[in-house]
Design a protein around this motif. Structure first.
Motif, PDB file in Angstrom:
ATOM      1  N   GLU A 106       0.911  -1.127  -0.126  1.00 33.43           N
ATOM      2  CA  GLU A 106      -0.008  -0.042  -0.031  1.00 33.43           C
ATOM      3  C   GLU A 106       0.805   1.260   0.016  1.00 33.43           C
ATOM      4  O   GLU A 106       0.498   2.117  -0.633  1.00 33.43           O
ATOM      5  CB  GLU A 106      -1.132   0.185   1.151  1.00 33.43           C
ATOM      6  CG  GLU A 106      -1.660   1.196   1.501  1.00 33.43           C
ATOM      7  CD  GLU A 106      -2.352   1.309   2.802  1.00 33.43           C
ATOM      8  OE1 GLU A 106      -3.393   0.456   2.972  1.00 33.43           O
ATOM      9  OE2 GLU A 106      -1.645   1.730   3.738  1.00 33.43           O
ATOM     10  N   TRP A 109       2.643   1.688  -3.314  1.00 32.20           N
ATOM     11  CA  TRP A 109       1.647   2.165  -4.420  1.00 32.20           C
ATOM     12  C   TRP A 109       1.413   3.804  -4.292  1.00 32.20           C
ATOM     13  O   TRP A 109       1.362   4.446  -5.063  1.00 32.20           O
ATOM     14  CB  TRP A 109       0.444   1.512  -4.072  1.00 32.20           C
ATOM     15  CG  TRP A 109      -0.725   1.769  -5.300  1.00 32.20           C
ATOM     16  CD1 TRP A 109      -0.753   0.886  -6.336  1.00 32.20           C
ATOM     17  CD2 TRP A 109      -1.648   2.634  -5.393  1.00 32.20           C
ATOM     18  NE1 TRP A 109      -1.642   1.568  -7.283  1.00 32.20           N
ATOM     19  CE2 TRP A 109      -2.258   2.627  -6.646  1.00 32.20           C
ATOM     20  CE3 TRP A 109      -2.008   4.010  -4.622  1.00 32.20           C
ATOM     21  CZ2 TRP A 109      -3.356   3.454  -7.161  1.00 32.20           C
ATOM     22  CZ3 TRP A 109      -2.855   4.833  -5.157  1.00 32.20           C
ATOM     23  CH2 TRP A 109      -3.570   4.433  -6.373  1.00 32.20           C
ATOM     24  N   TYR A 136      -7.715   6.514 -11.126  1.00 34.61           N
ATOM     25  CA  TYR A 136      -7.301   5.487 -10.044  1.00 34.61           C
ATOM     26  C   TYR A 136      -8.467   5.404  -9.017  1.00 34.61           C
ATOM     27  O   TYR A 136      -8.622   4.869  -7.988  1.00 34.61           O
ATOM     28  CB  TYR A 136      -6.106   5.698  -9.549  1.00 34.61           C
ATOM     29  CG  TYR A 136      -4.902   5.426 -10.393  1.00 34.61           C
ATOM     30  CD1 TYR A 136      -4.381   4.059 -10.525  1.00 34.61           C
ATOM     31  CD2 TYR A 136      -4.103   6.345 -10.818  1.00 34.61           C
ATOM     32  CE1 TYR A 136      -3.403   3.923 -11.480  1.00 34.61           C
ATOM     33  CE2 TYR A 136      -2.951   6.142 -11.779  1.00 34.61           C
ATOM     34  CZ  TYR A 136      -2.728   4.787 -12.140  1.00 34.61           C
ATOM     35  OH  TYR A 136      -1.783   4.618 -13.018  1.00 34.61           O
ATOM     36  N   HIS A 139      -9.718   2.464  -7.217  1.00 27.56           N
ATOM     37  CA  HIS A 139      -8.493   1.820  -6.679  1.00 27.56           C
ATOM     38  C   HIS A 139      -8.635   1.653  -4.957  1.00 27.56           C
ATOM     39  O   HIS A 139      -8.923   2.814  -4.538  1.00 27.56           O
ATOM     40  CB  HIS A 139      -6.996   2.302  -7.131  1.00 27.56           C
ATOM     41  CG  HIS A 139      -5.951   1.247  -6.772  1.00 27.56           C
ATOM     42  ND1 HIS A 139      -5.587   1.118  -5.344  1.00 27.56           N
ATOM     43  CD2 HIS A 139      -5.218   0.408  -7.535  1.00 27.56           C
ATOM     44  CE1 HIS A 139      -4.604   0.034  -5.512  1.00 27.56           C
ATOM     45  NE2 HIS A 139      -4.326  -0.237  -6.783  1.00 27.56           N
ATOM     46  N   TRP A 141      -6.518   2.153  -2.848  1.00 33.26           N
ATOM     47  CA  TRP A 141      -5.502   2.812  -2.047  1.00 33.26           C
ATOM     48  C   TRP A 141      -5.610   4.485  -2.595  1.00 33.26           C
ATOM     49  O   TRP A 141      -4.905   5.174  -2.116  1.00 33.26           O
ATOM     50  CB  TRP A 141      -4.206   2.390  -2.243  1.00 33.26           C
ATOM     51  CG  TRP A 141      -3.989   0.990  -1.412  1.00 33.26           C
ATOM     52  CD1 TRP A 141      -4.778   0.590  -0.475  1.00 33.26           C
ATOM     53  CD2 TRP A 141      -3.232  -0.155  -1.854  1.00 33.26           C
ATOM     54  NE1 TRP A 141      -4.285  -0.828   0.091  1.00 33.26           N
ATOM     55  CE2 TRP A 141      -3.324  -1.200  -0.768  1.00 33.26           C
ATOM     56  CE3 TRP A 141      -2.455  -0.389  -3.130  1.00 33.26           C
ATOM     57  CZ2 TRP A 141      -2.765  -2.370  -1.300  1.00 33.26           C
ATOM     58  CZ3 TRP A 141      -1.695  -1.644  -2.871  1.00 33.26           C
ATOM     59  CH2 TRP A 141      -1.826  -2.596  -1.962  1.00 33.26           C
ATOM     60  N   GLU A 189       0.334  -8.558   0.029  1.00 36.82           N
ATOM     61  CA  GLU A 189      -0.221  -8.750  -1.432  1.00 36.82           C
ATOM     62  C   GLU A 189      -0.127  -7.314  -2.311  1.00 36.82           C
ATOM     63  O   GLU A 189      -0.788  -6.612  -1.988  1.00 36.82           O
ATOM     64  CB  GLU A 189      -1.602  -9.367  -1.451  1.00 36.82           C
ATOM     65  CG  GLU A 189      -1.841  -9.929  -2.699  1.00 36.82           C
ATOM     66  CD  GLU A 189      -3.297 -10.565  -2.776  1.00 36.82           C
ATOM     67  OE1 GLU A 189      -4.000 -10.606  -3.870  1.00 36.82           O
ATOM     68  OE2 GLU A 189      -3.551 -11.173  -1.772  1.00 36.82           O
ATOM     69  N   GLU A 190       0.675  -7.564  -3.214  1.00 35.74           N
ATOM     70  CA  GLU A 190       0.831  -6.449  -4.100  1.00 35.74           C
ATOM     71  C   GLU A 190      -0.276  -6.464  -5.145  1.00 35.74           C
ATOM     72  O   GLU A 190      -1.073  -7.483  -5.201  1.00 35.74           O
ATOM     73  CB  GLU A 190       2.037  -6.551  -4.925  1.00 35.74           C
ATOM     74  CG  GLU A 190       3.563  -6.320  -3.935  1.00 35.74           C
ATOM     75  CD  GLU A 190       4.685  -6.129  -4.873  1.00 35.74           C
ATOM     76  OE1 GLU A 190       4.940  -6.589  -5.961  1.00 35.74           O
ATOM     77  OE2 GLU A 190       5.728  -5.650  -3.920  1.00 35.74           O
ATOM     78  N   PRO A 191      -0.544  -5.211  -5.655  1.00 38.46           N
ATOM     79  CA  PRO A 191      -1.571  -5.458  -6.746  1.00 38.46           C
ATOM     80  C   PRO A 191      -1.575  -6.410  -7.814  1.00 38.46           C
ATOM     81  O   PRO A 191      -0.398  -6.475  -8.495  1.00 38.46           O
ATOM     82  CB  PRO A 191      -1.631  -3.867  -7.209  1.00 38.46           C
ATOM     83  CG  PRO A 191      -0.956  -3.148  -6.538  1.00 38.46           C
ATOM     84  CD  PRO A 191       0.118  -3.968  -5.890  1.00 38.46           C
ATOM     85  N   PHE A 195       1.818  -2.036 -10.182  1.00 42.76           N
ATOM     86  CA  PHE A 195       1.530  -0.835  -9.471  1.00 42.76           C
ATOM     87  C   PHE A 195       1.010   0.214 -10.418  1.00 42.76           C
ATOM     88  O   PHE A 195       0.282   1.016 -10.026  1.00 42.76           O
ATOM     89  CB  PHE A 195       2.806  -0.351  -9.035  1.00 42.76           C
ATOM     90  CG  PHE A 195       3.115  -1.066  -7.748  1.00 42.76           C
ATOM     91  CD1 PHE A 195       2.670  -0.681  -6.574  1.00 42.76           C
ATOM     92  CD2 PHE A 195       4.008  -2.059  -7.555  1.00 42.76           C
ATOM     93  CE1 PHE A 195       3.046  -1.380  -5.207  1.00 42.76           C
ATOM     94  CE2 PHE A 195       4.344  -2.956  -6.470  1.00 42.76           C
ATOM     95  CZ  PHE A 195       3.897  -2.582  -5.593  1.00 42.76           C
ATOM     96  N   SER A 197      -1.746  -0.702 -12.324  1.00 41.71           N
ATOM     97  CA  SER A 197      -3.093  -1.280 -12.607  1.00 41.71           C
ATOM     98  C   SER A 197      -4.110  -0.260 -11.897  1.00 41.71           C
ATOM     99  O   SER A 197      -3.970   0.491 -10.821  1.00 41.71           O
ATOM    100  CB  SER A 197      -3.243  -2.421 -11.652  1.00 41.71           C
ATOM    101  OG  SER A 197      -4.699  -2.968 -11.821  1.00 41.71           O
TER     102      SER A 197
END
Length: 199
Positions: A106, A109, A136, A139, A141, A189-191, A195, A197
């Motif tokens: 997070e 990002w 975004y 998203h 975040w 967990e990454e997107p 990053f 996306s």
């Protein structure tokens, strides 16, 4: 002096790569010192503001700390403009790449996108879309990055703000960069789409 036996990596031996791993581990122990040196260089960087880029970075981090930010957020905020000197048109991504192995996804990002999100405050003065960050908006975040820019980045150009020294942040820097790189218990967990996306 210890050196490998090869002149092409494909010819390296297990002993060569064990030597390189040992030397790299020793070199990486100095990462915090190199980061501090890079931050200090921001003191002589881009002019025109009421504070230097170093002071801006320190003040941004101080604001995050005063707001109750954890080590991940405070350190990332301290380093968010580190790329200004070498990557002026994608400094956000350079800073995000530095912190990515050590902080939760997070925070990476947020730093990765803060340059785009900051355009909200000035883009219209350059004929750009100040609301470009809206790509975004879905998203998870998105709002965290909006808040980062509002509270810590755009507000941190005040020469009268009580700004601590770089040494004040050294313990947090050392804690974060002492972590095992890419520890899934830290970064989480990454997107799924990377990053950039949008969701």
């Amino acid at each position: 002096m210890d050196q490998v036996s090869f002149t092409q990596m494909k010819d390296g031996t297990a002993e060569d790569y064990a030597l390189l791993e040992r030397l790299e581990d020793q070199f990486n122990e100095g990462l915090v010192e190199r980061l501090k040196l890079a931050l200090r260089k921001l003191d002589d960087g881009l002019s025109g503001y009421k504070v230097s880029r170093l002071e801006h970075s320190l003040q941004s981090a101080a604001r995050a700390e005063a707001d109750g930010g954890d080590d991940d957020l405070v350190v990332a905020t301290l380093l968010h403009d580190l790329g200004d000197e070498l990557a002026p048109y994608n400094h956000s991504q350079l800073a995000a790449a530095i912190i990515r192995p050590y902080v939760r996804a997070e925070v990476t990002w947020i730093i990765h996108h803060h340059g785009l999100f900051q355009k909200f405050y000035y883009g219209h003065f350059y004929g750009e879309d100040r609301n470009e960050r809206e790509i975004y908006k879905d998203h998870p975040w998105y709002q965290k990055c909006v808040d980062f820019c509002e509270r810590y980045d755009q507000a941190a150009f005040d020469p009268d703000y009580p700004t601590p020294s770089l040494e004040h942040f050294e313990p947090a820097l050392r804690r974060v960069f002492a972590r095992k790189p890419f520890d899934p218990d830290v970064i989480g967990e990454e997107p799924a789409g990377g990053f950039d996306s949008r969701v």
